[in-house]
Scaffold this active site. Structure first.
Site, PDB file in Angstrom:
ATOM      1  N   LEU A   1      16.333  -3.550   1.471  1.00  0.00           N
ATOM      2  CA  LEU A   1      16.795  -4.120   0.204  1.00  0.00           C
ATOM      3  C   LEU A   1      15.601  -4.551  -0.629  1.00  0.00           C
ATOM      4  CD1 LEU A   1      19.545  -6.452   1.720  1.00  0.00           C
ATOM      5  CD2 LEU A   1      19.840  -4.126   0.836  1.00  0.00           C
TER       6      LEU A   1
ATOM      7  N   TYR B   1       1.852   2.739  -8.477  1.00  0.00           N
ATOM      8  CA  TYR B   1       1.395   1.951  -9.609  1.00  0.00           C
ATOM      9  C   TYR B   1       0.293   0.983  -9.187  1.00  0.00           C
ATOM     10  CZ  TYR B   1       5.404   3.780 -12.108  1.00  0.00           C
ATOM     11  OH  TYR B   1       6.289   4.621 -12.698  1.00  0.00           O
ATOM     12  N   ALA B   2      -0.876   1.181  -9.771  1.00  0.00           N
ATOM     13  CA  ALA B   2      -1.947   0.207  -9.547  1.00  0.00           C
ATOM     14  C   ALA B   2      -1.555  -1.083 -10.249  1.00  0.00           C
ATOM     15  CB  ALA B   2      -3.255   0.758 -10.110  1.00  0.00           C
TER      16      ALA B   2
ATOM     17  N   THR C   1      13.877  -8.225   9.764  1.00  0.00           N
ATOM     18  CA  THR C   1      12.781  -7.348  10.195  1.00  0.00           C
ATOM     19  C   THR C   1      12.109  -7.966  11.408  1.00  0.00           C
ATOM     20  OG1 THR C   1      12.486  -6.639   7.935  1.00  0.00           O
ATOM     21  CG2 THR C   1      10.626  -6.270   9.436  1.00  0.00           C
TER      22      THR C   1
ATOM     23  N   LYS D   1      11.522   0.352  10.279  1.00  0.00           N
ATOM     24  CA  LYS D   1      11.410  -0.606   9.178  1.00  0.00           C
ATOM     25  C   LYS D   1       9.944  -0.923   8.867  1.00  0.00           C
ATOM     26  CE  LYS D   1      11.966  -3.575   6.122  1.00  0.00           C
ATOM     27  NZ  LYS D   1      12.808  -4.684   5.885  1.00  0.00           N
TER      28      LYS D   1
ATOM     29  N   CYS E   1       8.016  -9.256   2.156  1.00  0.00           N
ATOM     30  CA  CYS E   1       8.020  -8.173   3.148  1.00  0.00           C
ATOM     31  C   CYS E   1       6.660  -7.525   3.383  1.00  0.00           C
ATOM     32  CB  CYS E   1       9.011  -7.097   2.729  1.00  0.00           C
ATOM     33  SG  CYS E   1      10.695  -7.657   2.896  1.00  0.00           S
TER      34      CYS E   1
ATOM     35  N   GLU F   1      17.172  -3.885   7.282  1.00  0.00           N
ATOM     36  CA  GLU F   1      17.531  -3.843   5.858  1.00  0.00           C
ATOM     37  C   GLU F   1      16.456  -3.116   5.064  1.00  0.00           C
ATOM     38  OE1 GLU F   1      15.746  -5.586   3.457  1.00  0.00           O
ATOM     39  OE2 GLU F   1      14.458  -6.830   4.706  1.00  0.00           O
TER      40      GLU F   1
ATOM     41  N   VAL G   1      18.590 -11.608   2.590  1.00  0.00           N
ATOM     42  CA  VAL G   1      19.158 -10.526   3.393  1.00  0.00           C
ATOM     43  C   VAL G   1      20.589 -10.854   3.816  1.00  0.00           C
ATOM     44  CG1 VAL G   1      18.916  -9.280   5.571  1.00  0.00           C
ATOM     45  CG2 VAL G   1      16.908  -9.765   4.196  1.00  0.00           C
TER      46      VAL G   1
ATOM     47  N   GLY H   1       2.981  -8.387  -3.465  1.00  0.00           N
ATOM     48  CA  GLY H   1       3.345  -9.679  -2.888  1.00  0.00           C
ATOM     49  C   GLY H   1       4.719  -9.593  -2.279  1.00  0.00           C
TER      50      GLY H   1
HETATM   51  C1  UDX Z   1      10.304  -4.253  -0.058  1.00  0.00           C
HETATM   52  C2  UDX Z   1      10.844  -2.845   0.290  1.00  0.00           C
HETATM   53  O1  UDX Z   1      10.794  -2.023  -0.873  1.00  0.00           O
HETATM   54  C3  UDX Z   1      12.246  -2.946   0.848  1.00  0.00           C
HETATM   55  O2  UDX Z   1      12.706  -1.662   1.213  1.00  0.00           O
HETATM   56  C4  UDX Z   1      12.174  -3.853   2.050  1.00  0.00           C
HETATM   57  O3  UDX Z   1      13.384  -3.941   2.694  1.00  0.00           O
HETATM   58  C5  UDX Z   1      11.660  -5.224   1.644  1.00  0.00           C
HETATM   59  O4  UDX Z   1      10.372  -5.072   1.090  1.00  0.00           O
HETATM   60  P1  UDX Z   1      10.518  -6.002  -2.043  1.00  0.00           P
HETATM   61  O5  UDX Z   1       9.551  -6.839  -1.261  1.00  0.00           O
HETATM   62  O6  UDX Z   1      11.717  -6.666  -2.618  1.00  0.00           O
HETATM   63  O7  UDX Z   1      11.060  -4.803  -1.126  1.00  0.00           O
HETATM   64  O8  UDX Z   1       9.698  -5.378  -3.272  1.00  0.00           O
HETATM   65  P2  UDX Z   1       9.177  -3.972  -3.776  1.00  0.00           P
HETATM   66  O9  UDX Z   1       9.912  -3.564  -5.005  1.00  0.00           O
HETATM   67  O10 UDX Z   1       9.130  -2.985  -2.684  1.00  0.00           O
HETATM   68  O11 UDX Z   1       7.693  -4.359  -4.269  1.00  0.00           O
HETATM   69  C6  UDX Z   1       6.762  -4.982  -3.397  1.00  0.00           C
HETATM   70  C7  UDX Z   1       5.463  -5.314  -4.125  1.00  0.00           C
HETATM   71  O12 UDX Z   1       4.726  -4.152  -4.394  1.00  0.00           O
HETATM   72  C8  UDX Z   1       5.621  -6.037  -5.455  1.00  0.00           C
HETATM   73  O13 UDX Z   1       4.667  -7.092  -5.512  1.00  0.00           O
HETATM   74  C9  UDX Z   1       5.309  -4.953  -6.473  1.00  0.00           C
HETATM   75  O14 UDX Z   1       4.807  -5.479  -7.674  1.00  0.00           O
HETATM   76  C10 UDX Z   1       4.290  -4.146  -5.739  1.00  0.00           C
HETATM   77  N1  UDX Z   1       4.187  -2.750  -6.191  1.00  0.00           N
HETATM   78  C11 UDX Z   1       5.241  -1.902  -6.012  1.00  0.00           C
HETATM   79  C12 UDX Z   1       3.004  -2.276  -6.749  1.00  0.00           C
HETATM   80  O15 UDX Z   1       2.026  -3.018  -6.921  1.00  0.00           O
HETATM   81  N2  UDX Z   1       2.922  -0.954  -7.096  1.00  0.00           N
HETATM   82  C13 UDX Z   1       3.952  -0.082  -6.915  1.00  0.00           C
HETATM   83  O16 UDX Z   1       3.779   1.102  -7.237  1.00  0.00           O
HETATM   84  C14 UDX Z   1       5.153  -0.575  -6.368  1.00  0.00           C
END
Ligand code: UDX
Length: 447
Positions: free
Chosen positions: A156, A257-258, A121, A210, A266, A154, A11, A263
């Protein structure tokens, strides 16, 4: 503007670099001397696409500096961003020790008006605790200096963080102070020239926003993962269902998306922290408790599919595993489903040959000395001598593989896909058995 950013993790570093890119003069402070040395030498301690170019460009022109000198860093910026980690405590609540330490550092050294911006956060009410920490230090020094505390969470996504910062959907600013609002508007004006994406609100609502955003997104994923289980039982294909419901604008296509579970740094942490905040205030967040529990279960789904196909005892078996990072385009292993998948397989006596385009080093650290895991240099190399292929992370390079080469390399023609990357009919047409998430034998093998 003169900006100080405390914390050079995902961040802080992205914030500092992107603000410098827009012409601000930014000093990034971290207590980790090794990290600061890497950055001063032109290195980037994390894998984040596009970040290295921006950091190097702005360091070269002197707009971005890295230091461990607290006094100098605090003296520099009118705006003091706090972007340090808020890891989960044992009880799931956010651990604020680093945020409050940063606040005390500011209070211990400031001599003129500062806007202290919480970028990390942090639970609702943290801005008040930051204010108290700063005030406490000022009192200790016998000084009276004006300051404001602002919440600017954030949004991000790792792997797309630079784009998210440079072209934000929205910028949330929680502030109770007119002067602070004006300066925050000025700071972000260049990021929101065509659309006013700045939303000004009170501090507590900004802090809450957030958590609400991440909790909603996590809920969608767990919801789809549970429906995927049922889809398999009733003979439906969750990917068709996803398309079917996503076309309703009230639902939308994102985050449906399943997969093998969510993980990252966040979602797991923020869902737990919000549940905990609810408990503290006597509000039981039943939906979110279930979201968290469903996700813990979902991380075992690939292990269960392996057992369903190969039996409980996996001694003597080897599995190729594609993808270690918690999602593509990052080397972040925090709460990565791959860790659970590997543990499930190894516990039953299997060996794992893993490949990830960038996360191997981080995975080595995260796994420690787990026996039975080795790392391959390429996706194809990971297949060699393996009984089956298990896909955990949807890196782009896995999306169009040579299925014939996969079949030739594997001892048994089995692909277990935790991210629903392929058309089942296509995989089966190459003579492979294909197991995915929430996709029953909806698409029969064409002969
Ligand atoms: C997230 C938020 O999107 C962001 O706005 C926040 O500030 C920080 O947390 P991030 O943790 O980088 O970002 O990842 P993100 O792309 O949101 O995906 C999180 C997890 O969800 C991943 O493990 C991803 O594989 C999973 N995921 C995402 C799914 O299993 N299915 C989906 O449809 C979308």
């Amino acid at each position: 503007m003169k900006v100080t950013v405390i914390g050079t993790g995902y961040v802080g570093l992205v914030t500092g670099a992107c603000l410098a890119e827009m012409g601000n003069h930014v000093v990034c402070l971290d207590v980790d001397e090794r990290k600061i040395r890497v950055l001063q030498d032109g290195g980037i301690p994390i894998h984040e696409p596009g970040l290295d170019v921006i950091v190097q460009r702005n360091v070269a022109v002197g707009r971005l500096q890295f230091t461990t000198d607290v006094a100098a860093a605090v003296a520099h910026g009118t705006l003091q961003f706090i972007g340090v980690g808020t890891p989960p405590d044992e009880d799931g609540s956010a651990d604020l020790q680093h945020v409050l330490a940063a606040a005390r550092s500011i209070g211990a050294h400031m001599t003129d008006y500062k806007i202290i911006v919480d970028k990390s956060t942090v639970p609702v009410g943290t801005a008040d605790r930051v204010r108290e920490a700063v005030r406490g230090e000022l009192q200790r020094r016998g000084m009276e200096v004006e300051f404001a505390v602002v919440s600017n969470p954030e949004f991000l996504k790792e792997g797309a963080a630079v784009g998210d910062f440079m072209r934000p959907d929205r910028i949330i600013v929680g502030a109770d102070d007119e002067r602070a609002v004006l300066l925050m508007r000025a700071l972000y004006a260049s990021f929101t020239r065509n659309h006013d994406r700045l939303q000004i609100m009170d501090v507590r609502s900004a802090e809450f926003t957030k958590y609400a955003a991440n909790a909603m997104l996590a809920t969608r994923i767990s919801f789809m993962n549970e429906l995927a289980q049922l889809a398999e039982k009733v003979g439906a294909d969750i990917d068709m269902v996803r398309r079917g419901i996503g076309s309703d604008p009230r639902i939308g296509t994102h985050f449906l998306y399943a997969g093998a579970g969510y993980g990252g740094s966040c979602f797991p942490k923020d869902v737990k922290a919000l549940v905990r905040t609810g408990q503290e205030h006597g509000v039981k967040l039943r939906v979110l408790e279930a979201v968290e529990e469903a996700n813990e279960q979902q991380k075992h789904v690939l292990g269960k599919k392996v057992v369903a196909r190969f039996g409980e005892d996996l001694a003597g078996r080897t599995f190729a595993l594609w993808g270690l990072a918690f999602k593509p385009d990052t080397d972040d292993m925090r709460e990565a489903p791959s860790l659970v998948v590997i543990a499930d397989l190894v516990r039953r006596g299997a060996r794992v040959q893993a490949y990830d385009p960038v996360a191997t080093e981080q995975a080595r650290l995260a796994l420690g000395d787990v026996a039975g895991v080795s790392f391959a240099d390429s996706a194809q190399a990971a297949l060699s001598g393996a009984d089956a292929l298990v896909i955990v992370t949807e890196w782009r390079e896995f999306r169009s593989p040579d299925f014939d080469a996969i079949r030739a390399a594997l001892k048994q023609p089995v692909v277990i896909d935790g991210r629903n990357l392929f058309e089942p009919a296509l995989v089966k047409a190459h003579g492979l058995e294909y197991f995915a998430i929430g996709r029953a034998n909806a698409v029969p093998l064409k002969t």
